[in-house]
Write a protein that holds these residues in place. Structure first.
Motif, PDB file in Angstrom:
ATOM      1  N   THR A   1     -16.928 -17.788   4.438  1.00 53.19           N
ATOM      2  CA  THR A   1     -15.669 -17.407   5.055  1.00 53.19           C
ATOM      3  C   THR A   1     -15.764 -15.961   5.523  1.00 53.19           C
ATOM      4  O   THR A   1     -16.686 -15.232   5.160  1.00 53.19           O
ATOM      5  CB  THR A   1     -14.499 -17.584   4.064  1.00 53.19           C
ATOM      6  N   HIS A   2     -14.815 -15.559   6.330  1.00 54.60           N
ATOM      7  CA  HIS A   2     -14.673 -14.162   6.738  1.00 54.60           C
ATOM      8  C   HIS A   2     -13.391 -13.631   6.108  1.00 54.60           C
ATOM      9  O   HIS A   2     -12.295 -13.920   6.595  1.00 54.60           O
ATOM     10  CB  HIS A   2     -14.564 -14.037   8.267  1.00 54.60           C
ATOM     11  N   PRO A   3     -13.468 -12.859   5.018  1.00 61.51           N
ATOM     12  CA  PRO A   3     -12.247 -12.271   4.477  1.00 61.51           C
ATOM     13  C   PRO A   3     -11.760 -11.148   5.398  1.00 61.51           C
ATOM     14  O   PRO A   3     -12.546 -10.317   5.850  1.00 61.51           O
ATOM     15  CB  PRO A   3     -12.665 -11.722   3.113  1.00 61.51           C
ATOM     16  N   LEU A   4     -10.476 -11.130   5.700  1.00 63.73           N
ATOM     17  CA  LEU A   4      -9.880 -10.091   6.535  1.00 63.73           C
ATOM     18  C   LEU A   4      -9.130  -9.131   5.621  1.00 63.73           C
ATOM     19  O   LEU A   4      -8.171  -9.520   4.953  1.00 63.73           O
ATOM     20  CB  LEU A   4      -8.941 -10.700   7.568  1.00 63.73           C
ATOM     21  N   LEU A   5      -9.597  -7.893   5.556  1.00 63.86           N
ATOM     22  CA  LEU A   5      -9.013  -6.869   4.696  1.00 63.86           C
ATOM     23  C   LEU A   5      -8.207  -5.901   5.539  1.00 63.86           C
ATOM     24  O   LEU A   5      -8.568  -5.588   6.668  1.00 63.86           O
ATOM     25  CB  LEU A   5     -10.108  -6.124   3.936  1.00 63.86           C
ATOM     26  N   ILE A   6      -7.111  -5.386   4.968  1.00 65.87           N
ATOM     27  CA  ILE A   6      -6.242  -4.450   5.687  1.00 65.87           C
ATOM     28  C   ILE A   6      -6.009  -3.221   4.819  1.00 65.87           C
ATOM     29  O   ILE A   6      -5.970  -3.305   3.592  1.00 65.87           O
ATOM     30  CB  ILE A   6      -4.906  -5.126   6.065  1.00 65.87           C
ATOM     31  N   SER A   7      -5.896  -2.068   5.460  1.00 67.85           N
ATOM     32  CA  SER A   7      -5.593  -0.820   4.766  1.00 67.85           C
ATOM     33  C   SER A   7      -4.880   0.122   5.730  1.00 67.85           C
ATOM     34  O   SER A   7      -4.687  -0.192   6.898  1.00 67.85           O
ATOM     35  CB  SER A   7      -6.863  -0.164   4.235  1.00 67.85           C
ATOM     36  N   LEU A   8      -4.510   1.277   5.225  1.00 67.11           N
ATOM     37  CA  LEU A   8      -3.842   2.303   6.027  1.00 67.11           C
ATOM     38  C   LEU A   8      -4.832   3.409   6.377  1.00 67.11           C
ATOM     39  O   LEU A   8      -5.620   3.833   5.531  1.00 67.11           O
ATOM     40  CB  LEU A   8      -2.670   2.909   5.252  1.00 67.11           C
ATOM     41  N   ALA A   9      -4.766   3.885   7.603  1.00 65.69           N
ATOM     42  CA  ALA A   9      -5.684   4.936   8.045  1.00 65.69           C
ATOM     43  C   ALA A   9      -5.344   6.288   7.439  1.00 65.69           C
ATOM     44  O   ALA A   9      -6.197   7.163   7.377  1.00 65.69           O
ATOM     45  CB  ALA A   9      -5.666   5.034   9.568  1.00 65.69           C
ATOM     46  N   ASN A  10      -4.119   6.476   6.977  1.00 67.27           N
ATOM     47  CA  ASN A  10      -3.748   7.787   6.446  1.00 67.27           C
ATOM     48  C   ASN A  10      -3.944   7.910   4.936  1.00 67.27           C
ATOM     49  O   ASN A  10      -3.493   8.870   4.338  1.00 67.27           O
ATOM     50  CB  ASN A  10      -2.326   8.167   6.853  1.00 67.27           C
ATOM     51  N   ILE A  11      -4.639   6.975   4.319  1.00 66.46           N
ATOM     52  CA  ILE A  11      -5.086   7.159   2.932  1.00 66.46           C
ATOM     53  C   ILE A  11      -6.384   7.947   2.990  1.00 66.46           C
ATOM     54  O   ILE A  11      -7.251   7.680   3.819  1.00 66.46           O
ATOM     55  CB  ILE A  11      -5.304   5.789   2.245  1.00 66.46           C
ATOM     56  N   HIS A  12      -6.524   8.926   2.117  1.00 59.81           N
ATOM     57  CA  HIS A  12      -7.704   9.800   2.138  1.00 59.81           C
ATOM     58  C   HIS A  12      -8.996   8.988   2.062  1.00 59.81           C
ATOM     59  O   HIS A  12      -9.076   7.980   1.364  1.00 59.81           O
ATOM     60  CB  HIS A  12      -7.663  10.787   0.987  1.00 59.81           C
ATOM     61  N   MET A  13     -10.010   9.454   2.777  1.00 54.70           N
ATOM     62  CA  MET A  13     -11.277   8.733   2.862  1.00 54.70           C
ATOM     63  C   MET A  13     -11.968   8.628   1.500  1.00 54.70           C
ATOM     64  O   MET A  13     -12.610   7.621   1.216  1.00 54.70           O
ATOM     65  CB  MET A  13     -12.200   9.431   3.866  1.00 54.70           C
TER      66      MET A  13
ATOM     67  N   ALA B   1     -14.435   1.492  -4.395  1.00 50.94           N
ATOM     68  CA  ALA B   1     -14.090   0.068  -4.419  1.00 50.94           C
ATOM     69  C   ALA B   1     -13.017  -0.231  -5.454  1.00 50.94           C
ATOM     70  O   ALA B   1     -12.223  -1.151  -5.293  1.00 50.94           O
ATOM     71  CB  ALA B   1     -15.337  -0.761  -4.699  1.00 50.94           C
ATOM     72  N   SER B   2     -12.965   0.560  -6.517  1.00 51.18           N
ATOM     73  CA  SER B   2     -12.000   0.309  -7.589  1.00 51.18           C
ATOM     74  C   SER B   2     -10.589   0.783  -7.243  1.00 51.18           C
ATOM     75  O   SER B   2      -9.647   0.507  -7.982  1.00 51.18           O
ATOM     76  CB  SER B   2     -12.461   0.995  -8.866  1.00 51.18           C
ATOM     77  N   SER B   3     -10.404   1.477  -6.121  1.00 47.96           N
ATOM     78  CA  SER B   3      -9.078   1.989  -5.782  1.00 47.96           C
ATOM     79  C   SER B   3      -8.164   0.924  -5.182  1.00 47.96           C
ATOM     80  O   SER B   3      -6.961   1.134  -5.078  1.00 47.96           O
ATOM     81  CB  SER B   3      -9.200   3.159  -4.796  1.00 47.96           C
ATOM     82  N   ASN B   4      -8.724  -0.207  -4.766  1.00 51.32           N
ATOM     83  CA  ASN B   4      -7.949  -1.280  -4.134  1.00 51.32           C
ATOM     84  C   ASN B   4      -7.176  -0.790  -2.917  1.00 51.32           C
ATOM     85  O   ASN B   4      -6.029  -1.171  -2.705  1.00 51.32           O
ATOM     86  CB  ASN B   4      -7.005  -1.946  -5.133  1.00 51.32           C
ATOM     87  N   ALA B   5      -7.794   0.062  -2.123  1.00 47.66           N
ATOM     88  CA  ALA B   5      -7.153   0.573  -0.915  1.00 47.66           C
ATOM     89  C   ALA B   5      -7.177  -0.459   0.210  1.00 47.66           C
ATOM     90  O   ALA B   5      -6.449  -0.327   1.177  1.00 47.66           O
ATOM     91  CB  ALA B   5      -7.842   1.855  -0.459  1.00 47.66           C
ATOM     92  N   PHE B   6      -8.022  -1.470   0.094  1.00 49.38           N
ATOM     93  CA  PHE B   6      -8.053  -2.566   1.051  1.00 49.38           C
ATOM     94  C   PHE B   6      -7.499  -3.805   0.374  1.00 49.38           C
ATOM     95  O   PHE B   6      -7.910  -4.159  -0.728  1.00 49.38           O
ATOM     96  CB  PHE B   6      -9.486  -2.842   1.526  1.00 49.38           C
TER      97      PHE B   6
ATOM     98  N   LEU C   1       0.828  -1.211   0.000  1.00 47.48           N
ATOM     99  CA  LEU C   1       0.000   0.000   0.000  1.00 47.48           C
ATOM    100  C   LEU C   1       0.861   1.259   0.000  1.00 47.48           C
ATOM    101  O   LEU C   1       0.571   2.225  -0.715  1.00 47.48           O
ATOM    102  CB  LEU C   1      -0.933   0.001   1.210  1.00 47.48           C
ATOM    103  N   PHE C   2       1.921   1.259   0.803  1.00 51.36           N
ATOM    104  CA  PHE C   2       2.808   2.428   0.838  1.00 51.36           C
ATOM    105  C   PHE C   2       3.515   2.648  -0.491  1.00 51.36           C
ATOM    106  O   PHE C   2       3.760   3.781  -0.888  1.00 51.36           O
ATOM    107  CB  PHE C   2       3.860   2.284   1.943  1.00 51.36           C
ATOM    108  N   SER C   3       3.863   1.586  -1.185  1.00 54.40           N
ATOM    109  CA  SER C   3       4.627   1.721  -2.431  1.00 54.40           C
ATOM    110  C   SER C   3       3.746   1.813  -3.671  1.00 54.40           C
ATOM    111  O   SER C   3       4.273   1.942  -4.774  1.00 54.40           O
ATOM    112  CB  SER C   3       5.596   0.549  -2.580  1.00 54.40           C
ATOM    113  N   ASN C   4       2.436   1.757  -3.511  1.00 51.26           N
ATOM    114  CA  ASN C   4       1.531   1.845  -4.661  1.00 51.26           C
ATOM    115  C   ASN C   4       1.545   3.267  -5.218  1.00 51.26           C
ATOM    116  O   ASN C   4       1.200   4.219  -4.522  1.00 51.26           O
ATOM    117  CB  ASN C   4       0.123   1.452  -4.231  1.00 51.26           C
ATOM    118  N   PRO C   5       1.923   3.457  -6.493  1.00 51.28           N
ATOM    119  CA  PRO C   5       1.975   4.815  -7.062  1.00 51.28           C
ATOM    120  C   PRO C   5       0.603   5.472  -7.175  1.00 51.28           C
ATOM    121  O   PRO C   5       0.515   6.699  -7.241  1.00 51.28           O
ATOM    122  CB  PRO C   5       2.610   4.609  -8.440  1.00 51.28           C
TER     123      PRO C   5
ATOM    124  N   LEU D   1      -8.550  -2.724   9.850  1.00 53.37           N
ATOM    125  CA  LEU D   1      -8.908  -4.106   9.556  1.00 53.37           C
ATOM    126  C   LEU D   1     -10.418  -4.192   9.381  1.00 53.37           C
ATOM    127  O   LEU D   1     -11.168  -3.588  10.139  1.00 53.37           O
ATOM    128  CB  LEU D   1      -8.469  -5.040  10.677  1.00 53.37           C
ATOM    129  N   SER D   2     -10.842  -4.932   8.379  1.00 51.82           N
ATOM    130  CA  SER D   2     -12.262  -5.058   8.084  1.00 51.82           C
ATOM    131  C   SER D   2     -12.572  -6.510   7.766  1.00 51.82           C
ATOM    132  O   SER D   2     -11.790  -7.184   7.094  1.00 51.82           O
ATOM    133  CB  SER D   2     -12.612  -4.154   6.901  1.00 51.82           C
TER     134      SER D   2
END
Length: 136
Positions: free
Chosen positions: A87-99, A105-110, A19-23, A71-72
């Motif tokens: 199943t329960h998919p566990l998704l992760i993202s960064l809190a400092n990515i703009h809301m 959904a298409s941004s793949n932030a999770f 996520l950090f290295s995604n341009p 975490l979601s």
């Protein structure tokens, strides 16, 4: 259970590095905490985005801590035809990515970090079955 329970997972630190290295997020990720006030006298502070909170100020000395991750999880049906697997998919993202980026959904932030299985226990005693589900 009738079949073995399998856990599919990825290293969460690798997901955060991705996520950090995604341009695509270079313009929409905040790395500097900020304090915003309503007046010049700095009497009333405005809290809005995550980076305007007190926790962001305390975390300045570290790169990534668990407090800055999101975490979601939600129950998802994988198949309805062949046995109704869920199943329960566990998704992760960064809190400092703009809301506004998180909300697309298409941004793949999770990123998918794990698929937590929901086993179907077969025990003749109903209370034992629920106890096994609760323990898992």
């Amino acid at each position: 259970t009738k079949s073995p329970v399998r856990l599919f997972w990825r290293n969460s630190l690798d997901c955060l590095k991705a996520l950090f290295s995604n341009p695509l997020f270079s313009e929409s990720i905040e790395l500097t905490p900020q304090q915003i006030y309503k007046t010049a006298e700095r009497l009333v502070r405005v809290y809005g985005k995550w980076m305007s909170g007190d926790l962001a100020w305390r975390m300045q000395v570290s790169v990534v801590l668990p407090e800055c991750t999101i975490l979601s999880s939600d129950k998802t049906h994988i198949t309805n035809i062949s046995g109704g697997k869920a199943t329960h998919p566990l998704l992760i993202s960064l809190a400092n990515i703009h809301m506004d980026v998180h909300n697309k959904a298409s941004s793949n932030a999770f990123l998918l970090t794990a698929l937590l299985p929901i086993p179907d226990f077969i025990h003749p005693v109903k209370c034992m079955k629920s106890l096994l589900e609760d323990c898992l």
